[in-house]
Design a protein around this motif. Structure first.
Motif, PDB file in Angstrom:
ATOM      1  N   GLU A   1     -18.858  88.891 -12.467  1.00 49.52           N
ATOM      2  CA  GLU A   1     -18.972  89.812 -13.597  1.00 49.52           C
ATOM      3  C   GLU A   1     -18.759  89.032 -14.870  1.00 49.52           C
ATOM      4  O   GLU A   1     -17.635  88.689 -15.219  1.00 49.52           O
ATOM      5  N   MET A   2     -19.858  88.745 -15.558  1.00 50.95           N
ATOM      6  CA  MET A   2     -19.763  87.875 -16.729  1.00 50.95           C
ATOM      7  C   MET A   2     -19.460  88.664 -18.004  1.00 50.95           C
ATOM      8  O   MET A   2     -20.134  89.661 -18.285  1.00 50.95           O
ATOM      9  N   HIS A   3     -18.463  88.212 -18.724  1.00 47.92           N
ATOM     10  CA  HIS A   3     -18.117  88.802 -20.024  1.00 47.92           C
ATOM     11  C   HIS A   3     -17.774  87.666 -20.975  1.00 47.92           C
ATOM     12  O   HIS A   3     -17.336  86.605 -20.535  1.00 47.92           O
ATOM     13  N   PRO A   4     -17.934  87.894 -22.292  1.00 49.66           N
ATOM     14  CA  PRO A   4     -17.485  86.861 -23.235  1.00 49.66           C
ATOM     15  C   PRO A   4     -15.958  86.792 -23.185  1.00 49.66           C
ATOM     16  O   PRO A   4     -15.294  87.822 -23.295  1.00 49.66           O
ATOM     17  N   GLU A   5     -15.428  85.596 -22.973  1.00 44.05           N
ATOM     18  CA  GLU A   5     -13.969  85.433 -22.867  1.00 44.05           C
ATOM     19  C   GLU A   5     -13.501  84.247 -23.700  1.00 44.05           C
ATOM     20  O   GLU A   5     -14.259  83.315 -23.942  1.00 44.05           O
ATOM     21  N   ASP A   6     -12.224  84.307 -24.070  1.00 43.62           N
ATOM     22  CA  ASP A   6     -11.595  83.204 -24.775  1.00 43.62           C
ATOM     23  C   ASP A   6     -11.099  82.193 -23.733  1.00 43.62           C
ATOM     24  O   ASP A   6     -10.229  82.524 -22.923  1.00 43.62           O
ATOM     25  N   PRO A   7     -11.655  80.963 -23.720  1.00 39.86           N
ATOM     26  CA  PRO A   7     -11.252  80.010 -22.681  1.00 39.86           C
ATOM     27  C   PRO A   7      -9.748  79.714 -22.712  1.00 39.86           C
ATOM     28  O   PRO A   7      -9.124  79.530 -21.668  1.00 39.86           O
ATOM     29  N   ALA A   8      -9.180  79.717 -23.923  1.00 33.25           N
ATOM     30  CA  ALA A   8      -7.750  79.398 -24.048  1.00 33.25           C
ATOM     31  C   ALA A   8      -6.901  80.457 -23.338  1.00 33.25           C
ATOM     32  O   ALA A   8      -5.898  80.135 -22.688  1.00 33.25           O
TER      33      ALA A   8
ATOM     34  N   LEU B   1     -19.155  82.767 -21.628  1.00 35.04           N
ATOM     35  CA  LEU B   1     -19.623  83.940 -20.893  1.00 35.04           C
ATOM     36  C   LEU B   1     -19.311  83.707 -19.416  1.00 35.04           C
ATOM     37  O   LEU B   1     -20.034  82.971 -18.736  1.00 35.04           O
ATOM     38  N   VAL B   2     -18.206  84.299 -18.946  1.00 34.55           N
ATOM     39  CA  VAL B   2     -17.727  83.957 -17.597  1.00 34.55           C
ATOM     40  C   VAL B   2     -17.140  85.152 -16.860  1.00 34.55           C
ATOM     41  O   VAL B   2     -16.815  86.178 -17.448  1.00 34.55           O
ATOM     42  N   ASP B   3     -16.991  84.956 -15.554  1.00 33.19           N
ATOM     43  CA  ASP B   3     -16.190  85.858 -14.749  1.00 33.19           C
ATOM     44  C   ASP B   3     -14.758  85.334 -14.861  1.00 33.19           C
ATOM     45  O   ASP B   3     -14.420  84.271 -14.330  1.00 33.19           O
ATOM     46  N   ARG B   4     -13.935  86.082 -15.555  1.00 34.50           N
ATOM     47  CA  ARG B   4     -12.596  85.632 -15.905  1.00 34.50           C
ATOM     48  C   ARG B   4     -11.777  85.251 -14.671  1.00 34.50           C
ATOM     49  O   ARG B   4     -11.091  84.225 -14.634  1.00 34.50           O
ATOM     50  N   GLU B   5     -11.864  86.090 -13.653  1.00 32.43           N
ATOM     51  CA  GLU B   5     -11.071  85.849 -12.448  1.00 32.43           C
ATOM     52  C   GLU B   5     -11.520  84.552 -11.759  1.00 32.43           C
ATOM     53  O   GLU B   5     -10.694  83.741 -11.342  1.00 32.43           O
ATOM     54  N   ALA B   6     -12.854  84.376 -11.664  1.00 33.21           N
ATOM     55  CA  ALA B   6     -13.377  83.187 -10.977  1.00 33.21           C
ATOM     56  C   ALA B   6     -12.974  81.903 -11.712  1.00 33.21           C
ATOM     57  O   ALA B   6     -12.545  80.933 -11.087  1.00 33.21           O
ATOM     58  N   ILE B   7     -13.105  81.911 -13.046  1.00 42.39           N
ATOM     59  CA  ILE B   7     -12.717  80.705 -13.800  1.00 42.39           C
ATOM     60  C   ILE B   7     -11.203  80.489 -13.688  1.00 42.39           C
ATOM     61  O   ILE B   7     -10.729  79.353 -13.596  1.00 42.39           O
ATOM     62  N   GLY B   8     -10.466  81.594 -13.635  1.00 42.06           N
ATOM     63  CA  GLY B   8      -9.014  81.489 -13.410  1.00 42.06           C
ATOM     64  C   GLY B   8      -8.717  80.784 -12.096  1.00 42.06           C
ATOM     65  O   GLY B   8      -7.839  79.921 -12.023  1.00 42.06           O
ATOM     66  N   ILE B   9      -9.470  81.121 -11.063  1.00 42.36           N
ATOM     67  CA  ILE B   9      -9.283  80.477  -9.751  1.00 42.36           C
ATOM     68  C   ILE B   9      -9.606  78.986  -9.845  1.00 42.36           C
ATOM     69  O   ILE B   9      -8.875  78.134  -9.342  1.00 42.36           O
ATOM     70  N   ALA B  10     -10.710  78.663 -10.543  1.00 46.00           N
ATOM     71  CA  ALA B  10     -11.107  77.253 -10.686  1.00 46.00           C
ATOM     72  C   ALA B  10     -10.007  76.454 -11.395  1.00 46.00           C
ATOM     73  O   ALA B  10      -9.595  75.384 -10.925  1.00 46.00           O
ATOM     74  N   VAL B  11      -9.523  76.991 -12.514  1.00 48.15           N
ATOM     75  CA  VAL B  11      -8.484  76.291 -13.291  1.00 48.15           C
ATOM     76  C   VAL B  11      -7.205  76.167 -12.454  1.00 48.15           C
ATOM     77  O   VAL B  11      -6.574  75.101 -12.398  1.00 48.15           O
ATOM     78  N   SER B  12      -6.854  77.258 -11.761  1.00 52.57           N
ATOM     79  CA  SER B  12      -5.623  77.239 -10.951  1.00 52.57           C
ATOM     80  C   SER B  12      -5.702  76.195  -9.840  1.00 52.57           C
ATOM     81  O   SER B  12      -4.705  75.546  -9.531  1.00 52.57           O
TER      82      SER B  12
END
Ligand code: ADP
Length: 238
Positions: free
Chosen positions: A84-91, A124-135
């Motif tokens: 689910e892609m939404h505009p998000e703040d990477p920080a 423009l990302v899926d917040r949860e998925a990028i969270g998993i990648a960073v984690s």
């Protein structure tokens, strides 16, 4: 050659199952031990009481991360993963991932350095998925650090991309294995030297997630020792 490859995969799979069981057992055992101590009242002070509770929280979070990782990995493998892609703040994504690791960083005596550039573009990302990648990258940086416990997290922009870098002073990745560690179930030859255990799906998962975002996952040896893992995301339309 096909059958050799299949045998290799079968072996990796069976190792994976045993690694997953091991990974789940460690936090479960810690949770049980801490809970037992609390139930029997065998702790010396109120501070100790809190410390046991905090241990339980930390280990439960670790359990959730392992389960989330494996579930997302299996969704990707079977083609069922949706984003689910939404505009998000990477920080904001990176800060919230870091927050979950703060108790662990503190307990293990890590020095944390965070550098976030001003006025970052959104992504423009899926917040949860990028969270998993960073984690996954933060978890690895912690896991594969030995004496020199330093974690540096940087977010910056380069051309049309946003870069998230996670750097450690850990054991590093042998140069011949820098591509292979992104393959599923693959663990580097130096990974089992220490006490670091794992399932070998974290980086494969991270790379799939980045691919789905039109991004990249990069690895460079860090000058002076350790590794730099970098997530490259296209800037969103602002
Ligand atoms: P694992 O569950 O084994 O940690 P990953 O897919 O996350 O699986 O990583 C694959 C392999 O890459 C690891 O087993 C390890 O050999 C290597 N690796 C990953 N991150 C680091 C790091 N920060 N420093 C050194 N080696 C790493």
């Amino acid at each position: 050659r096909d059958s050799t490859r299949e045998m290799h995969l079968a072996r990796l799979r069976s190792e994976f199952v045993s690694n997953v069981s091991h990974e789940l057992r460690t936090p479960l055992a810690a949770i049980r031990m801490n809970a037992e101590t609390l139930v029997t009242g065998r702790y010396r002070s109120p501070e100790k009481h809190d410390a046991f509770l905090q241990n339980i929280m930390r280990e439960s979070e670790r359990l959730s991360r392992i389960v989330d990782n494996i579930l997302t990995f299996s969704q990707i493998e079977s083609g069922r993963k949706t984003y689910e892609m939404h505009p998000e703040d990477p920080a904001a994504i990176v800060r919230s991932a870091l927050e979950a690791f703060e108790p662990m960083l503190e307990k293990r005596g890590f020095h944390l350095e965070v550098q976030i550039a001003d006025g970052l573009s959104s992504v423009l990302v899926d917040r949860e998925a990028i969270g998993i990648a960073v984690s996954n990258l933060i978890s690895n940086a912690i896991k594969y650090s030995t004496e020199d416990k330093q974690l540096a997290v940087t977010i910056d922009e380069r051309d049309e991309t946003v870069l998230i870098e996670i750097a450690d002073r850990g054991i590093g990745v042998p140069s011949t294995e820098r591509e292979r560690i992104f393959e599923k179930f693959h663990r580097a030859s130096n990974a089992s030297d220490g006490t670091a255990t794992g399932t070998g799906v974290g980086l494969a998962l991270t790379r799939s997630i980045m691919d789905a975002h039109g991004g990249q996952t990069e690895l460079e040896p860090r000058q002076g020792g350790g590794s730099v893992f970098r997530l490259v995301l296209p800037k969103g339309d602002n």
